[in-house]
Design a protein around this motif. Structure first.
Motif, PDB file in Angstrom:
ATOM      1  N   ILE A  79       0.870  -1.351  -0.018  1.00 45.20           N
ATOM      2  CA  ILE A  79       0.069  -0.157   0.035  1.00 45.20           C
ATOM      3  C   ILE A  79       0.749   1.377  -0.018  1.00 45.20           C
ATOM      4  O   ILE A  79       0.395   2.281  -0.460  1.00 45.20           O
ATOM      5  N   GLY A  80       2.141   1.133   0.318  1.00 48.17           N
ATOM      6  CA  GLY A  80       3.092   2.368   0.469  1.00 48.17           C
ATOM      7  C   GLY A  80       3.346   3.124  -0.764  1.00 48.17           C
ATOM      8  O   GLY A  80       2.437   2.945  -1.803  1.00 48.17           O
ATOM      9  N   ASP A  81       4.210   3.944  -0.731  1.00 45.94           N
ATOM     10  CA  ASP A  81       4.262   4.879  -1.733  1.00 45.94           C
ATOM     11  C   ASP A  81       5.469   4.403  -2.893  1.00 45.94           C
ATOM     12  O   ASP A  81       6.620   4.680  -2.767  1.00 45.94           O
ATOM     13  N   TRP A  82       4.628   3.264  -3.656  1.00 43.74           N
ATOM     14  CA  TRP A  82       5.579   2.757  -4.644  1.00 43.74           C
ATOM     15  C   TRP A  82       5.344   3.392  -5.852  1.00 43.74           C
ATOM     16  O   TRP A  82       4.464   4.229  -5.950  1.00 43.74           O
ATOM     17  N   TRP A 123      -7.397  -1.381  -5.920  1.00 46.37           N
ATOM     18  CA  TRP A 123      -8.612  -2.092  -5.072  1.00 46.37           C
ATOM     19  C   TRP A 123      -9.667  -2.740  -6.099  1.00 46.37           C
ATOM     20  O   TRP A 123     -10.403  -3.421  -5.658  1.00 46.37           O
ATOM     21  N   GLY A 124      -9.490  -2.253  -7.280  1.00 43.99           N
ATOM     22  CA  GLY A 124     -10.465  -2.336  -8.178  1.00 43.99           C
ATOM     23  C   GLY A 124     -10.605  -4.000  -8.802  1.00 43.99           C
ATOM     24  O   GLY A 124     -11.433  -4.152  -9.527  1.00 43.99           O
ATOM     25  N   LEU A 156      -0.337 -11.072   7.785  1.00 48.78           N
ATOM     26  CA  LEU A 156      -1.587 -10.526   7.106  1.00 48.78           C
ATOM     27  C   LEU A 156      -1.125  -9.174   6.582  1.00 48.78           C
ATOM     28  O   LEU A 156      -0.719  -8.465   7.169  1.00 48.78           O
ATOM     29  N   PRO A 157      -1.837  -8.905   5.352  1.00 47.71           N
ATOM     30  CA  PRO A 157      -1.652  -7.642   4.827  1.00 47.71           C
ATOM     31  C   PRO A 157      -2.270  -6.501   5.544  1.00 47.71           C
ATOM     32  O   PRO A 157      -3.428  -6.896   6.248  1.00 47.71           O
ATOM     33  N   ASP A 158      -1.932  -5.427   5.601  1.00 48.11           N
ATOM     34  CA  ASP A 158      -2.613  -4.463   6.300  1.00 48.11           C
ATOM     35  C   ASP A 158      -3.470  -3.652   5.266  1.00 48.11           C
ATOM     36  O   ASP A 158      -3.126  -2.761   4.343  1.00 48.11           O
ATOM     37  N   ILE A 159      -4.699  -4.172   5.313  1.00 45.27           N
ATOM     38  CA  ILE A 159      -5.835  -3.745   4.605  1.00 45.27           C
ATOM     39  C   ILE A 159      -6.850  -2.929   5.390  1.00 45.27           C
ATOM     40  O   ILE A 159      -7.458  -3.439   6.205  1.00 45.27           O
ATOM     41  N   PRO A 160      -7.123  -1.663   4.887  1.00 43.71           N
ATOM     42  CA  PRO A 160      -8.112  -0.949   5.704  1.00 43.71           C
ATOM     43  C   PRO A 160      -9.497  -1.459   5.777  1.00 43.71           C
ATOM     44  O   PRO A 160     -10.031  -2.295   4.697  1.00 43.71           O
ATOM     45  N   ASP A 161     -10.151  -1.585   7.005  1.00 44.31           N
ATOM     46  CA  ASP A 161     -11.464  -2.001   7.007  1.00 44.31           C
ATOM     47  C   ASP A 161     -12.434  -1.818   5.876  1.00 44.31           C
ATOM     48  O   ASP A 161     -13.146  -2.819   5.472  1.00 44.31           O
ATOM     49  N   SER A 162     -12.438  -0.662   5.529  1.00 42.75           N
ATOM     50  CA  SER A 162     -13.522  -0.337   4.414  1.00 42.75           C
ATOM     51  C   SER A 162     -13.394  -0.843   3.196  1.00 42.75           C
ATOM     52  O   SER A 162     -14.029  -1.402   2.605  1.00 42.75           O
ATOM     53  N   VAL A 163     -12.273  -1.556   2.995  1.00 46.20           N
ATOM     54  CA  VAL A 163     -11.660  -2.213   1.691  1.00 46.20           C
ATOM     55  C   VAL A 163     -11.988  -3.667   1.832  1.00 46.20           C
ATOM     56  O   VAL A 163     -12.072  -4.589   1.152  1.00 46.20           O
TER      57      VAL A 163
END
Length: 116
Positions: free
Chosen positions: A9-12, A41-42, A101-108
């Motif tokens: 998710i970072g600034d790549w 995310w799509g 586990l990947p750090d995925i926002p709850d909304s996603v």
């Protein structure tokens, strides 16, 4: 069911500060190409299904050599070196996922579950 194994998710380069993460997913039911690599995310934006060999052939494996996904990169490299199938590699990823586990926002998370 498709499982998200890595979310960078970072600034790549091209990531727009997390808006378009790099995703690596595994779908055990997919017989021929069970590894999904996509941008965003799509699910499908710049994404496709691959074999382990395809990820290497198209240079996609190396994009997962990042701090947050190095564990997965190392597993995939080892499986490639051993000549393991994509499903053996996917099972190896799943076996180590709980500790990584990947750090995925709850909304996603809900969106990803609905798309699985």
């Amino acid at each position: 069911m498709k499982t998200t194994v890595v979310a960078i998710i970072g600034d790549w380069n091209g990531g727009h500060h997390g808006k378009f993460p790099l995703l690596l997913e595994y779908e055990p039911a997919e017989k021929e190409r069970p590894l999904y690599s996509s941008e965003g995310w799509g699910h499908g934006f710049s994404g496709n299904r691959f074999t382990l060999e395809d990820l290497n052939k198209y240079g996609l494996l190396d994009i997962y050599d990042q701090p947050e996904s190095r564990w997965a990169f190392q597993i995939l490299q080892e499986c490639l070196k051993n000549g393991d199938s994509s499903h053996v590699a996917g099972a190896a990823l799943l076996s180590k996922l709980q500790d990584n586990l990947p750090d995925i926002p709850d909304s996603v998370k809900g969106y990803l579950s609905a798309k699985a």
